[in-house]
Enzyme design. Structure first.
Site, PDB file in Angstrom:
ATOM      1  N   ASP A 122      11.231  58.007 -95.474  1.00 19.98           N
ATOM      2  CA  ASP A 122      11.991  57.657 -96.666  1.00 19.98           C
ATOM      3  C   ASP A 122      12.215  58.930 -97.477  1.00 19.98           C
ATOM      4  O   ASP A 122      11.251  59.586 -97.899  1.00 19.98           O
ATOM      5  CB  ASP A 122      11.239  56.625 -97.506  1.00 19.98           C
ATOM      6  CG  ASP A 122      11.163  55.272 -96.809  1.00 19.98           C
ATOM      7  OD1 ASP A 122      11.919  55.057 -95.845  1.00 19.98           O
ATOM      8  OD2 ASP A 122      10.346  54.434 -97.229  1.00 19.98           O
ATOM      9  N   ARG A 131      14.145  48.861-106.950  1.00 24.51           N
ATOM     10  CA  ARG A 131      13.677  49.086-105.582  1.00 24.51           C
ATOM     11  C   ARG A 131      14.846  49.007-104.606  1.00 24.51           C
ATOM     12  O   ARG A 131      15.640  48.077-104.645  1.00 24.51           O
ATOM     13  CB  ARG A 131      12.608  48.057-105.215  1.00 24.51           C
ATOM     14  CG  ARG A 131      11.365  48.140-106.070  1.00 24.51           C
ATOM     15  CD  ARG A 131      10.458  46.953-105.866  1.00 24.51           C
ATOM     16  NE  ARG A 131      11.118  45.700-106.233  1.00 24.51           N
ATOM     17  CZ  ARG A 131      10.584  44.498-106.066  1.00 24.51           C
ATOM     18  NH1 ARG A 131       9.378  44.400-105.529  1.00 24.51           N
ATOM     19  NH2 ARG A 131      11.244  43.426-106.431  1.00 24.51           N
ATOM     20  N   LYS A 144       2.698  53.435-107.202  1.00 26.05           N
ATOM     21  CA  LYS A 144       2.649  52.729-105.917  1.00 26.05           C
ATOM     22  C   LYS A 144       1.198  52.484-105.496  1.00 26.05           C
ATOM     23  O   LYS A 144       0.423  53.433-105.380  1.00 26.05           O
ATOM     24  CB  LYS A 144       3.302  53.574-104.807  1.00 26.05           C
ATOM     25  CG  LYS A 144       4.745  53.948-105.016  1.00 26.05           C
ATOM     26  CD  LYS A 144       5.206  54.844-103.863  1.00 26.05           C
ATOM     27  CE  LYS A 144       6.651  55.253-104.005  1.00 26.05           C
ATOM     28  NZ  LYS A 144       7.070  56.116-102.856  1.00 26.05           N
ATOM     29  N   LYS A 160       1.281  56.108 -97.266  1.00 24.56           N
ATOM     30  CA  LYS A 160       1.490  56.787 -98.544  1.00 24.56           C
ATOM     31  C   LYS A 160       0.876  58.192 -98.513  1.00 24.56           C
ATOM     32  O   LYS A 160       1.530  59.183 -98.847  1.00 24.56           O
ATOM     33  CB  LYS A 160       0.864  55.968 -99.677  1.00 24.56           C
ATOM     34  CG  LYS A 160       1.405  54.547 -99.828  1.00 24.56           C
ATOM     35  CD  LYS A 160       2.854  54.516-100.210  1.00 24.56           C
ATOM     36  CE  LYS A 160       3.297  53.124-100.646  1.00 24.56           C
ATOM     37  NZ  LYS A 160       3.201  52.099 -99.577  1.00 24.56           N
ATOM     38  N   GLU A 177       7.724  58.479 -98.591  1.00 23.43           N
ATOM     39  CA  GLU A 177       6.811  57.704 -97.743  1.00 23.43           C
ATOM     40  C   GLU A 177       7.140  57.999 -96.285  1.00 23.43           C
ATOM     41  O   GLU A 177       8.263  58.395 -95.958  1.00 23.43           O
ATOM     42  CB  GLU A 177       6.938  56.189 -97.984  1.00 23.43           C
ATOM     43  CG  GLU A 177       6.402  55.707 -99.304  1.00 23.43           C
ATOM     44  CD  GLU A 177       6.447  54.184 -99.431  1.00 23.43           C
ATOM     45  OE1 GLU A 177       6.443  53.489 -98.386  1.00 23.43           O
ATOM     46  OE2 GLU A 177       6.502  53.689-100.564  1.00 23.43           O
ATOM     47  N   ARG A 180      16.600  56.070 -95.266  1.00 21.62           N
ATOM     48  CA  ARG A 180      15.622  55.768 -94.229  1.00 21.62           C
ATOM     49  C   ARG A 180      16.086  56.433 -92.928  1.00 21.62           C
ATOM     50  O   ARG A 180      17.190  56.157 -92.451  1.00 21.62           O
ATOM     51  CB  ARG A 180      15.496  54.258 -94.045  1.00 21.62           C
ATOM     52  CG  ARG A 180      14.853  53.795 -92.721  1.00 21.62           C
ATOM     53  CD  ARG A 180      13.430  54.281 -92.518  1.00 21.62           C
ATOM     54  NE  ARG A 180      12.514  53.878 -93.554  1.00 21.62           N
ATOM     55  CZ  ARG A 180      11.887  52.687 -93.556  1.00 21.62           C
ATOM     56  NH1 ARG A 180      12.086  51.815 -92.595  1.00 21.62           N
ATOM     57  NH2 ARG A 180      11.051  52.396 -94.539  1.00 21.62           N
ATOM     58  N   ASN A 217       6.716  55.723 -92.888  1.00 25.39           N
ATOM     59  CA  ASN A 217       6.342  54.423 -92.349  1.00 25.39           C
ATOM     60  C   ASN A 217       6.004  54.549 -90.872  1.00 25.39           C
ATOM     61  O   ASN A 217       6.831  54.991 -90.075  1.00 25.39           O
ATOM     62  CB  ASN A 217       7.483  53.428 -92.542  1.00 25.39           C
ATOM     63  CG  ASN A 217       7.813  53.219 -94.005  1.00 25.39           C
ATOM     64  OD1 ASN A 217       7.269  52.327 -94.641  1.00 25.39           O
ATOM     65  ND2 ASN A 217       8.687  54.050 -94.550  1.00 25.39           N
ATOM     66  N   ARG A 246      19.872  53.288 -98.483  1.00 24.41           N
ATOM     67  CA  ARG A 246      19.575  52.020 -99.146  1.00 24.41           C
ATOM     68  C   ARG A 246      19.732  52.182-100.652  1.00 24.41           C
ATOM     69  O   ARG A 246      19.167  53.103-101.237  1.00 24.41           O
ATOM     70  CB  ARG A 246      18.157  51.563 -98.794  1.00 24.41           C
ATOM     71  CG  ARG A 246      17.943  51.407 -97.291  1.00 24.41           C
ATOM     72  CD  ARG A 246      16.490  51.191 -96.945  1.00 24.41           C
ATOM     73  NE  ARG A 246      15.673  52.303 -97.374  1.00 24.41           N
ATOM     74  CZ  ARG A 246      14.341  52.331 -97.280  1.00 24.41           C
ATOM     75  NH1 ARG A 246      13.697  51.298 -96.766  1.00 24.41           N
ATOM     76  NH2 ARG A 246      13.655  53.381 -97.698  1.00 24.41           N
TER      77      ARG A 246
END
Length: 330
Positions: A290, A250, A178, A143, A298, A228, A300, A242
């Protein structure tokens, strides 16, 4: 050249083999003749050289270990065929006996995870290439890492104080909350200024101002999807879009979102390439960005997913490129 490759993952029986990125990579490595071994982070340990001292008081080798302390693991060889697996040999082995280790333990980013990366940091990098670099995994919060790229992110704050979130909500009218250690969309909430539950939500998510929480300006572009982008060795590997289910906000696939083929705009490509190179410089070679409306929400780095879905959309086999990259370090 065939080699022993170690993947540190969650228990195999918990993975969704049809869509799991790690399993696809392991299957490709096995197909090429490499020996694929797995371990969970709970199976890592530190060998005690004093238990190997001989009559002369000097440390003697055990399991091929050198005299210094070396992180070890209880590892299991697996054999893969047609998206299924079976266990083979099991043994205790020094991690330095593997030329390549891929750390793919899912979040949460807990104290236990941090300690596992600390053990991995003790492995001699001249003997073993670890992807992603353990120190980078420890230092780069999924994050908070976005603050390294302020030019690409939506307005964002991190705090424990309810008053800070109330001010941020008053300013933007609609925000996304978040927890910093969350993953897979867990506990992510969209909040509007007129919601009378807001103070209760702030109290709950900050655990009465004892836990840090992130708030981001709500981006209406999320209605068109959350992209993504997978990064490998600083370059774009592939991407998917997505879209959230009708009864959820979400877009995470694990939360019911759907995956769709997509292309990147010139701006999105610039963002991905800029971030990808910066991550590579830090030892983060495999990552997932993202993006919503061209903004990074974000990054990842622990176990980015999406490879299998992208394969389906593009008619590709991206796991081949990942294993090609691993083979460079054999």
């Amino acid at each position: 050249m065939y080699a022993n490759l170690l993947f540190i993952i969650d228990p195999l029986e918990t993975l969704h083999l049809e869509t799991d990125t790690t399993f696809a990579i392991m299957a490709e490595a096995h197909k090429r003749g490499h020996h694929v071994w797995t371990a969970t982070s709970d199976e890592l340990y530190m060998d005690d050289p004093t238990s190997r001292r001989g009559s002369n008081g000097l440390a003697s080798p055990r399991l091929g270990l050198i005299s210094a302390q070396v992180p070890c693991g209880h590892v299991t060889q697996i054999f893969i065929k047609n998206r299924s697996w079976k266990n083979g040999n099991q043994k205790d082995a020094p991690l330095e006996s593997f030329p390549v280790i891929m750390m793919r333990k899912d979040p949460p980013f807990s104290g236990d995870y941090i300690l596992a990366t600390s053990l991995l940091s003790l492995v001699d990098p001249q003997k073993t290439f670890i992807i992603n670099n353990p120190a980078a995994l420890r230092n780069f919060n999924e994050k908070l890492g976005i603050f390294q790229f302020p030019q690409f992110i939506p307005e964002t704050i991190v705090s424990k104080k309810n008053a800070d979130f109330n001010r941020f909500l008053k300013k933007h009218k609609k925000i996304v909350l978040k927890p910093l250690e969350g993953f897979a969309g867990h506990e992510i909430i969209i909040l509007s200024a007129n919601d009378k539950n807001k103070n209760s939500l702030f109290e709950m998510l900050t655990k009465h101002e004892k836990r840090y929480l992130m708030a981001q300006k709500y981006l209406p572009a999320v209605e068109k999807g959350d992209k993504r982008i997978l990064i490998l060795d600083g370059e774009i590997l592939g991407q998917q879009n997505r879209i959230a289910a009708k009864d959820d906000h979400r877009s995470n696939i694990s939360a019911g979102g759907s995956s769709h083929r997509t292309q990147l705009s010139a701006h999105e490509r610039e963002v991905a390439q800029t971030v990808g190179q910066a991550l590579k410089d830090q030892g983060i070679y495999f990552a997932g960005l993202d993006l919503i409306g061209g903004c990074i929400t974000e990054i990842n780095v622990t176990s980015p997913t999406g490879l299998v879905k992208i394969n389906e959309h593009e008619g590709a086999h991206l796991e081949k490129k990942v294993v090609d990259f691993l083979e460079k370090y054999l």
